[in-house]
Design a protein around this motif. Sequence first.
Motif, PDB file in Angstrom:
ATOM      1  N   THR A  51       2.106   6.451  -1.890  1.00  0.00           N
ATOM      2  CA  THR A  51       3.260   5.923  -1.144  1.00  0.00           C
ATOM      3  C   THR A  51       4.483   5.914  -2.039  1.00  0.00           C
ATOM      4  O   THR A  51       5.564   6.367  -1.643  1.00  0.00           O
ATOM      5  N   ASP A  87      -0.495   6.542   8.928  1.00  0.00           N
ATOM      6  CA  ASP A  87      -1.537   5.867   9.714  1.00  0.00           C
ATOM      7  C   ASP A  87      -1.553   6.336  11.160  1.00  0.00           C
ATOM      8  O   ASP A  87      -2.566   6.851  11.644  1.00  0.00           O
ATOM      9  N   ASN A 146       3.890   4.620   5.198  1.00  0.00           N
ATOM     10  CA  ASN A 146       2.515   4.200   5.475  1.00  0.00           C
ATOM     11  C   ASN A 146       2.217   4.178   6.971  1.00  0.00           C
ATOM     12  O   ASN A 146       1.124   4.556   7.406  1.00  0.00           O
TER      13      ASN A 146
END
Lengths: 333, 333
Positions: free
Chosen positions: B297, B285, B281
């Motif tokens: 995920t 990001d 994650n």
Amino acid sequence: MTKSLTSLSLSTLAVSCALSFGVANAEEPISIIEPAKITEPEKVELGKMLFFEPRLSMSGFISCNSCHNLSLGGVDALPTSIGHEWQQGPINSPTVLNADFMLAQFWDGRAKDLKEQAAGPIANPKEMGYTHDLAVDTIRSMPAYVARFEKIYGSEEVNIDRITDAIATFEKTLVTPHSDFDKYLQGDKNAISADAKAGYQVFKDQGCTACHNGPAVGGTMYMKMGLVKPFHTDNPSEGRKAVTGLEADKFVFKVPTLRNIELTYPYFHDGSVWTLEEAVNTMADIQLGQALTEQETKQMVEFLKTLTGEQPQITLPILPPSNANTPRPVPFK
Amino acid sequence: MTKSLTSLSLSTLAVSCALSFGVANAEEPISIIEPAKITEPEKVELGKMLFFEPRLSMSGFISCNSCHNLSLGGVDALPTSIGHEWQQGPINSPTVLNADFMLAQFWDGRAKDLKEQAAGPIANPKEMGYTHDLAVDTIRSMPAYVARFEKIYGSEEVNIDRITDAIATFEKTLVTPHSDFDKYLQGDKNAISADAKAGYQVFKDQGCTACHNGPAVGGTMYMKMGLVKPFHTDNPSEGRKAVTGLEADKFVFKVPTLRNIELTYPYFHDGSVWTLEEAVNTMADIQLGQALTEQETKQMVEFLKTLTGEQPQITLPILPPSNANTPRPVPFK
């Protein structure tokens, strides 16, 4: 002339003794080491994993193998060990090789067997610096470990008793058979050199075998370090006194094994002596009140080197990965 | 309805892509890892001995394997490593597995190859804390080592160039073939789960393969950590800037391999992230400006776990004993 005659007689005696080896093994103070008989291979494998498991320490860095390095004769080859946060250990790390032949574990014999011993360093703040609870939580968190415990012990329970049982079962396999000296004892007269044979004779004649006997050439009794002359050391260890509370046990230690002694330097409980020559001379002096000739020392060292056996062939275990449930190591405060 | 239709179309696309794997390998961003071809077995064996040799450190306690533990995926599984006298290392220890596939060594690429890398930690005061001269004196003191150097290199000379050449030759054998993902790439459609297949598709669709590609799924380029959003860390490492001096190279690091990523936690150069979920994650990001769904995920993590290959089977080397000529370790001041 008398002196020469005596020397000759002793030499003849030595030769006749040598010729009788292998036939009359039962009369020898040293017995051979048999290869390990593995009856519980899965438990041995689990024990090996745990022996190499640095996550049994607070830092995640120190395993049993750190101080009992199986690449180095089962020791760390340091005077005293390096523990959690680089703390200096109090005493020389004894070899894990042939350790099951010892009458008890640790230099002062405070653990009755390998299983009891294995629990010590994990929770010792100066060694692995962990707790038994955290060690159990760590191993229990990994499904691959739990599956092994279930298969071996019949239930999924992971506890310190089972962890140390498995480690001890692995350690019992760490024997070193087929040394040149064992081959010699078994009748192969060419397995060791003439110097080594002479050294063995000196070893027996001087009385070393009073303490260093049995399959491990030691480990069968406790004895005062500095029997006839005091041993000078900065090491504060008092040996058996710490276990029994008796003043008479001050400086009394378990007699160490001489198997693989060429590999397990530095010597003595304080690790103060780095060469076999010095160790042999010191022992003769302070334990037996004898001064060896240069030749006798050399021969004794040759003999001692024949006690190096086949080292355990270890395939490095592959350890299961930590996961979100595994306690995280704390290497630094 | 439009949304459902789109989902359906994407699913169909994913399936048709999946069916083409293994046939058109050349079009895949990830290539399989072949088993090591060992052409110099004696040099590999010497290199293994040196890799496990704690006497290449000032303390006699730290070997290459201490921080690149082959029981633990070639890492120490710590945020940053423990070095000489328990000093805290500056950066996360990268895995030695498949390291030869990297375009350069160390996170900042300051060593051009494994040989050059191997010389670093030995003489780094924060790692093994030794000097190359003492390392050479140590190895040279042991006849068993010298005999191996003579046989392999044609003369008795022991020097740091030969020591690191042997270590690097061993390290080149530390590859991890036969992962489930490689089997899948080779046409075994059942080698990985549906989730893992979907995760691979997300991995490609999101653009992860722009950096994580090649046999090691990484290691082919340098990239800024925090490409679209800054990466927050207490770690002072500036990456390539330390090598090139260029401000543009600040926080630019070698893209790490994703092979065996399940084993090589904690993640990133600062070792700050312990789970693959968080790592995935965070990468999405700060590198790609993407927010993954919980399912994406999960699928990506399933895919990443299929990159765990066969770990090298290592028989622990038995190291020759020190002698009176061997420099003594200095574990404590």
